[in-house]
Structure formats: structure tokens, C-alpha cells
Design an enzyme around this catalytic site. Structure first.
Site, short mmCIF file in Angstrom:
data_model
loop_
_atom_site.label_atom_id
_atom_site.label_comp_id
_atom_site.label_asym_id
_atom_site.label_seq_id
_atom_site.Cartn_x
_atom_site.Cartn_y
_atom_site.Cartn_z
N HIS A 179 8.93 15.97 63.21
CA HIS A 179 7.77 16.91 63.30
C HIS A 179 7.81 18.13 63.96
CE1 HIS A 179 5.04 13.30 61.25
NE2 HIS A 179 5.52 14.14 60.54
N ASP A 198 5.90 19.42 66.31
CA ASP A 198 5.47 19.46 67.66
C ASP A 198 6.63 18.65 68.46
OD1 ASP A 198 4.71 17.14 66.21
OD2 ASP A 198 3.01 16.58 67.73
#
Length: 301
Positions: A62, A64
Site C-alpha cells: 500500500h 503509505d
């Protein structure tokens, strides 16, 4: 064992907060754990030497947790780095980085090694003479692992008074520190325990982000010195955990209590909240020794 939090907030960067990234120093090794957007800026702000980072551990793909990696690698090349860099992470991390390097014609000045993971059971992913690193299988919306960093036991410490009392020559000191008994010229066997002190207890650090509440990680992280566990939500938003595959502060504390860890560090806070203090308050209703991560915070354990 020192932990520098470069970023510890969920989803999107903000002017004063950054997504997940941290540096663990253990046994004179420095490991970068996750690499969200802005990681290299945070490394500079916190005066972490780029040259000391030789291993990067990515929990999942992901953004982030990984969007800062290509920028960091590119900067390493601009600085004419020559030392090998090892990337440990889910299958796909190699393709993610190489396609960006290819399309931007940004080849590295150093050898880049990818150690891709697919296993669903805990496995050793790095080991040297001082430290061993294993995966902690987590449950998120994509394939995800946490990482367990453990010091190997150190040498025993000489009890010089006893060693000199028995007239043992210095050439045997290393053998004694390695745990051996000594046989004297008169045939007496001196047990190692009489000539040495126990070394400091090995320290351990478990990084768990991102994951839904998952009790089957407890045997893997049992009795660790420090557990970092995601705590995206407060109790009021617990209903979002199943949909997003995240945890609450209280759920993280429950894992910490059941695993008998010594200290819990909470992180990966949703940016919907104005303050992170309630995370600590809610966690402490279950487990007392709770710390809050925050960008730029340094923990010395």
C-alpha cells in the site's frame, strides 16, 4: 536498541504528519522499516545517515508504506552510493521499483537485491552474527507481514577475580566467554558459571502494521521487549475495522497483554482524529505500559 519514528500516521501525508516509516538500531545494525512518502526528508530531519541503511523491510505494497522507496533509492544513486542495498518485502516490490527505474532511466550506482516474500507462515528473512529477523504474518487487504527483530545472545562476561584466582592464562579468556569450562593442570574442572557473568538479556522488537485483530501472531511475538502495533481507530470507529482490515488501540493492547510484551508502542493513527492522546488512554484500560509513536520521536529501550 533505539527506534526513530519517521512517520506513523495512516493513509495520506499532511503538513505536520507523515505515513509509516521508522528506523530500528539494534546491535549496531540499522534497519529501515517501511518507507512511506517523504521518508528521505524525515531521515534528513532526524540526522539518520543514509550510508548506514543497507536493509529495508517493507510490510506491504500500500502506498503509505512504500511510495517513498523509489525516491530514496534514486537519491542513493545521486549520492554515488556503492554499498549493496537489500529490499525485503512482498512479491511485486521488485517489479514496482524496477519499472520506475526503467521508465525514468534512473539506474542505480550500487547493486540492488530484492528478497520477495509469499509465505503465510513465519520465516527467517535475515540473519547475521548479531541479529535475526523473522516475518510476522498479518491479515490486511493485501498480502502483509510484520517483522520480528531479535538480538542473538552475547558473550558471557568474565569474572576477572575468579579467573585470576584460578590462575587461568589469558589465551583461554575467549574460550571462557564462549561458554566453555576449563580444566586446570591438576585435573580440576572449573565450571563456566564460576568464571563468568550472564550477558545482558537479548532484546527484541516486533513491528505489526497493518492488520486486523489477529490472535495467532501471539506465539510469534511472545515476551518481546517492545511491540509496535497499528492502532488506526478508537473504539468509536471499531465498526470500520472489518471493512478496512485495521485495529483499534484497545485491540492492540489486548494483543500486547496476551503476548506478555514488556512495552507497547501505538502507531498508524487515522488522521480523522484531532489528538492521539485518547489512543493511549483507551489502550491503558487493557495494558499499562503504553507509548504513543509520533513523527520524529526517538525511543531508547
Amino acid at each position: 536498541m533505539n527506534l526513530t519514528i519517521l512517520g506513523c500516521y495512516a493513509a495520506t501525508p499532511r503538513t505536520l504528519t507523515n505515513p509509516t516509516s521508522q528506523v530500528l538500531e539494534i546491535k549496531n545494525r540499522m534497519f529501515l522499516i517501511d518507507c512511506g512518502e517523504g521518508t528521505q526528508v524525515q531521515l534528513r530531519k532526524n540526522k539518520v545517515r543514509f550510508s548506514k541503511i543497507n536493509h529495508v523491510f517493507i510490510s506491504h505494497l500500500h502506498g503509505d508504506h512504500v511510495y517513498g522507496l523509489i525516491g530514496l533509492i534514486s537519491t542513493f544513486s545521486l549520492l554515488n552510493r556503492k554499498t549493496d542495498l537489500h529490499i525485503h518485502g512482498p512479491k511485486g516490490v521488485k517489479e514496482l521499483i524496477l519499472i520506475q527505474l526503467k521508465l525514468t532511466a534512473s539506474w542505480t550506482s550500487f547493486d540492488l537485491y530484492f528478497h520477495e516474500l509469499e509465505g503465510k507462515e513465519s520465516q527467517v528473512v535475515y540473519e547475521d552474527d548479531k541479529v535475526i529477523v523473522s516475518t510476522i504474518p498479518l491479515q490486511h487487504r493485501v498480502y502483509t507481514n510484520g517483522y520480528l527483530f531479535k538480538e542473538k545472545p552475547g558473550e558471557r562476561k568474565l569474572n576477572l577475580g575468579k579467573v585470576e584466582e584460578y590462575g587461568i592464562e589469558t589465551c583461554y579468556y575467549q574460550k571462557i566467554k564462549n561458554g566453555s569450562d576449563i580444566t586446570l593442570d591438576d585435573g580440576r574442572v572449573i565450571p563456566n558459571a564460576l568464571m563468568t557473568f550472564d550477558p545482558p538479556a537479548p532484546q527484541s522488537y516486533a513491528f505489526c502494521s497493518d492488520t486486523i485483530y489477529k490472535e495467532d501472531i501471539i506465539p510469534i511475538i511472545k515476551d518481546v521487549n517492545v511491540l509496535y502495533h497499528e492502532s488506526t481507530f478508537l473504539d468509536s470507529e471499531e465498526h470500520l475495522c472489518e471493512k478496512t482490515m485495521h485495529s483499534t488501540a484497545k485491540q492492540a493492547a489486548t494483543i500486547a497483554k496476551q503476548a506478555n510484551v514488556k512495552q507497547l508502542v501505538l502507531g498508524h493513527f487515522s488522521t480523522r482524529y484531532d489528538s492521539i492522546e485518547p489512543f493511549k488512554e483507551q489502550a491503558q484500560t487493557v495494558f499499562e505500559n503504553v507509548h504513543l509513536a509520533d513523527d520524529g520521536k526517538i525511543f531508547e529501550f
